[in-house]
Design an enzyme around this catalytic site. Sequence first.
Site, PDB file in Angstrom:
ATOM      1  CB  SER A  49      -1.309   0.009   1.277  1.00  0.00           C
ATOM      2  OG  SER A  49      -0.243  -0.358   2.015  1.00  0.00           O
ATOM      3  CG  HIS A  50       2.110   3.342   2.286  1.00  0.00           C
ATOM      4  ND1 HIS A  50       1.086   2.598   3.075  1.00  0.00           N
ATOM      5  CD2 HIS A  50       2.388   4.248   2.930  1.00  0.00           C
ATOM      6  CE1 HIS A  50       0.237   2.732   3.422  1.00  0.00           C
ATOM      7  NE2 HIS A  50       0.810   4.558   3.487  1.00  0.00           N
ATOM      8  CG  PHE A 123       1.923   9.715  -0.301  1.00  0.00           C
ATOM      9  CD1 PHE A 123       0.660   9.976   0.102  1.00  0.00           C
ATOM     10  CD2 PHE A 123       1.951   9.954  -1.781  1.00  0.00           C
ATOM     11  CE1 PHE A 123      -0.854   9.610  -0.171  1.00  0.00           C
ATOM     12  CE2 PHE A 123       0.180   9.357  -2.168  1.00  0.00           C
ATOM     13  CZ  PHE A 123      -0.777   9.911  -1.631  1.00  0.00           C
ATOM     14  CB  ALA A 124       6.518   6.521   2.784  1.00  0.00           C
ATOM     15  CG  MET A 181      -0.372  -0.455  14.314  1.00  0.00           C
ATOM     16  SD  MET A 181      -1.130  -1.006  15.675  1.00  0.00           S
ATOM     17  CE  MET A 181      -1.965   0.363  17.004  1.00  0.00           C
ATOM     18  CB  ALA A 182      -3.487   2.756   9.860  1.00  0.00           C
ATOM     19  CG  ASP A 190      -4.148  -2.115   3.672  1.00  0.00           C
ATOM     20  OD1 ASP A 190      -3.470  -2.464   2.809  1.00  0.00           O
ATOM     21  OD2 ASP A 190      -3.320  -2.359   4.417  1.00  0.00           O
ATOM     22  CE  LYS A 232      -9.885  -1.226  26.608  1.00  0.00           C
ATOM     23  NZ  LYS A 232      -9.224  -2.574  26.660  1.00  0.00           N
ATOM     24  CD  GLU A 308       8.220 -12.875  13.747  1.00  0.00           C
ATOM     25  OE1 GLU A 308       9.513 -13.889  14.706  1.00  0.00           O
ATOM     26  OE2 GLU A 308       7.246 -14.051  12.705  1.00  0.00           O
TER      27      GLU A 308
HETATM   28  P1  NDP Z   1      -0.216  -4.383   9.194  1.00  0.00           P
HETATM   29  O1  NDP Z   1      -2.151  -4.232   9.758  1.00  0.00           O
HETATM   30  O2  NDP Z   1      -0.684  -4.566   7.416  1.00  0.00           O
HETATM   31  O3  NDP Z   1       0.026  -4.121  10.147  1.00  0.00           O
HETATM   32  C1  NDP Z   1       0.349  -3.539  11.384  1.00  0.00           C
HETATM   33  C2  NDP Z   1       0.935  -4.469  11.997  1.00  0.00           C
HETATM   34  O4  NDP Z   1       0.966  -5.729  12.912  1.00  0.00           O
HETATM   35  C3  NDP Z   1       2.608  -4.687  10.991  1.00  0.00           C
HETATM   36  O5  NDP Z   1       3.705  -4.172  11.763  1.00  0.00           O
HETATM   37  C4  NDP Z   1       2.044  -5.942  10.548  1.00  0.00           C
HETATM   38  O6  NDP Z   1       3.868  -6.688  10.944  1.00  0.00           O
HETATM   39  C5  NDP Z   1       2.278  -6.996  12.423  1.00  0.00           C
HETATM   40  N1  NDP Z   1       1.354  -8.077  11.954  1.00  0.00           N
HETATM   41  C6  NDP Z   1       0.534  -7.863  10.681  1.00  0.00           C
HETATM   42  N2  NDP Z   1      -0.025  -9.630  10.674  1.00  0.00           N
HETATM   43  C7  NDP Z   1      -0.018  -9.866  12.036  1.00  0.00           C
HETATM   44  C8  NDP Z   1       0.029 -11.168  12.651  1.00  0.00           C
HETATM   45  N3  NDP Z   1      -0.979 -12.177  11.995  1.00  0.00           N
HETATM   46  N4  NDP Z   1       0.453 -11.483  13.671  1.00  0.00           N
HETATM   47  C9  NDP Z   1       1.177 -10.418  14.233  1.00  0.00           C
HETATM   48  N5  NDP Z   1       1.576  -9.053  13.476  1.00  0.00           N
HETATM   49  C10 NDP Z   1       1.238  -8.985  12.814  1.00  0.00           C
HETATM   50  O7  NDP Z   1      -0.602  -2.423   8.842  1.00  0.00           O
HETATM   51  P2  NDP Z   1      -1.841  -1.312   8.434  1.00  0.00           P
HETATM   52  O8  NDP Z   1      -2.719  -1.746   7.409  1.00  0.00           O
HETATM   53  O9  NDP Z   1      -2.216  -0.789   9.070  1.00  0.00           O
HETATM   54  O10 NDP Z   1      -0.621  -0.176   7.473  1.00  0.00           O
HETATM   55  C11 NDP Z   1       0.304  -0.592   6.485  1.00  0.00           C
HETATM   56  C12 NDP Z   1       0.791   0.534   6.629  1.00  0.00           C
HETATM   57  O11 NDP Z   1       0.891   1.784   5.770  1.00  0.00           O
HETATM   58  C13 NDP Z   1       1.686   1.195   7.630  1.00  0.00           C
HETATM   59  O12 NDP Z   1       3.273   1.265   7.435  1.00  0.00           O
HETATM   60  C14 NDP Z   1       1.820   2.556   8.340  1.00  0.00           C
HETATM   61  O13 NDP Z   1       3.201   3.246   8.181  1.00  0.00           O
HETATM   62  C15 NDP Z   1       1.012   2.870   6.915  1.00  0.00           C
HETATM   63  N6  NDP Z   1       0.198   4.522   6.702  1.00  0.00           N
HETATM   64  C16 NDP Z   1       1.095   5.742   6.747  1.00  0.00           C
HETATM   65  C17 NDP Z   1       0.410   6.583   6.812  1.00  0.00           C
HETATM   66  C18 NDP Z   1       0.351   8.019   5.864  1.00  0.00           C
HETATM   67  O14 NDP Z   1       0.508   9.122   6.170  1.00  0.00           O
HETATM   68  N7  NDP Z   1       2.365   7.711   5.710  1.00  0.00           N
HETATM   69  C19 NDP Z   1      -1.101   6.779   6.908  1.00  0.00           C
HETATM   70  C20 NDP Z   1      -1.441   5.549   7.346  1.00  0.00           C
HETATM   71  C21 NDP Z   1      -0.566   4.162   7.340  1.00  0.00           C
HETATM   72  P3  NDP Z   1       4.147  -7.547   9.090  1.00  0.00           P
HETATM   73  O15 NDP Z   1       4.559  -6.125   8.556  1.00  0.00           O
HETATM   74  O16 NDP Z   1       5.853  -8.586   9.131  1.00  0.00           O
HETATM   75  O17 NDP Z   1       2.981  -8.105   7.836  1.00  0.00           O
END
Ligand code: NDP
Length: 334
Positions: A49-50, A123-124, A181-182, A190, A232, A308
Amino acid sequence: MSNIETEDLSLDEISKLAKTVFSNNGCDENNTNALARTVTTAERDGSLSHGLFRVPGYVASLKSGKVKGDAQPKIDNKLASIVTVDGDFGYAPLAIEKGLPVAVEAAKNTGVAVIRLINTFHFAALWPETEFLAENGLMGLACTVYKPAVAPAGASTPFFGTNPVSFAWPRPDNDPFVFDMATSTLAMGDVQIAARDGHEVPHGTGLGPDGKPSDDPAEILKGVLLPFGGYKGSAIALMIELLSAGMTGDNFSFEAGETDNNDGGPAKGGEFILAINPQLVVGDNWSEHCEEFFRRIKAIEGVRLPGERRHKNRRDKGPRKVNKELLERIRKLI
Ligand code: NDP
């Protein structure tokens, strides 16, 4: 489920494509290289997504003149532990790349450093900044805001951005522990990808324009996202507003929403980055102590640590499957 066509591209080809697009759309060499690194590392790690997905938005804001392609970030660290990086109204990656080594030096000497990133367009993903700190032996925390897209708990009006937060912990003989995470249930990227590919999104992702819960990403894009975890997650999104805007002096999400030109790229904002040196705070043995913690949690059946998946993807040096329709759009921007 739709049949999505992809094309295989090596990481080198992804980087070259990104460089060509950015330099042909007004970026100087430093900005081109920093942006291309951001896009390529996102694709390498599977942060889809980024990565390339964001290229049309980057180009839109270069073309509209909102973002400077020749921005020259400046650093002010008269106070050793407070590193202000003024991004000169450019994209965040170059400003971050300049600020991080200064923060590492400060945290190594004083135990703690704060980066106050201002006048940038982010944007990353955030993991590149926190992971860099952890690779340098420091705990890293980073957050930023966006334009209103998420309703505070109990409401159906957008007020928070999708407000991501990333945290990284150094593990000298292992990949660092990193989450990113967002604070919305799903990141906006996404939801956009799900709308493009015709997938439903999980219940609780957002509300449609009628204020009712919806699993249809196209409806949610017309309505509002929800914070993860109810009140929360809403509290954490609020904290991120205060850290990223209150503590930097740059835009809150509502201010970004009121001033942005909506050209498809990111809004101007700040980023708050915190680095703490466990060696100076805790002293010797901090790492052995924490490694025992990681051994224990990893021994529990079913646990996988955040980060991971990305680190595993990174070890794959082969080509990446890129959405063909996206590639066609990007190639038209050359
Ligand atoms: P995800 O929900 O995909 O993942 C969030 C975190 O949870 C990651 O560290 C991921 O690790 C981990 N994770 C996912 N699944 C599991 C699991 N089953 N068990 C344990 N850990 C898990 O991310 P989001 O969709 O919330 O966010 C995606 C990206 O968007 C982020 O990089 C964020 O910085 C970016 N973003 C940027 C914005 C901006 O303005 N620049 C705005 C909003 C979001 P892993 O990566 O290893 O899967």
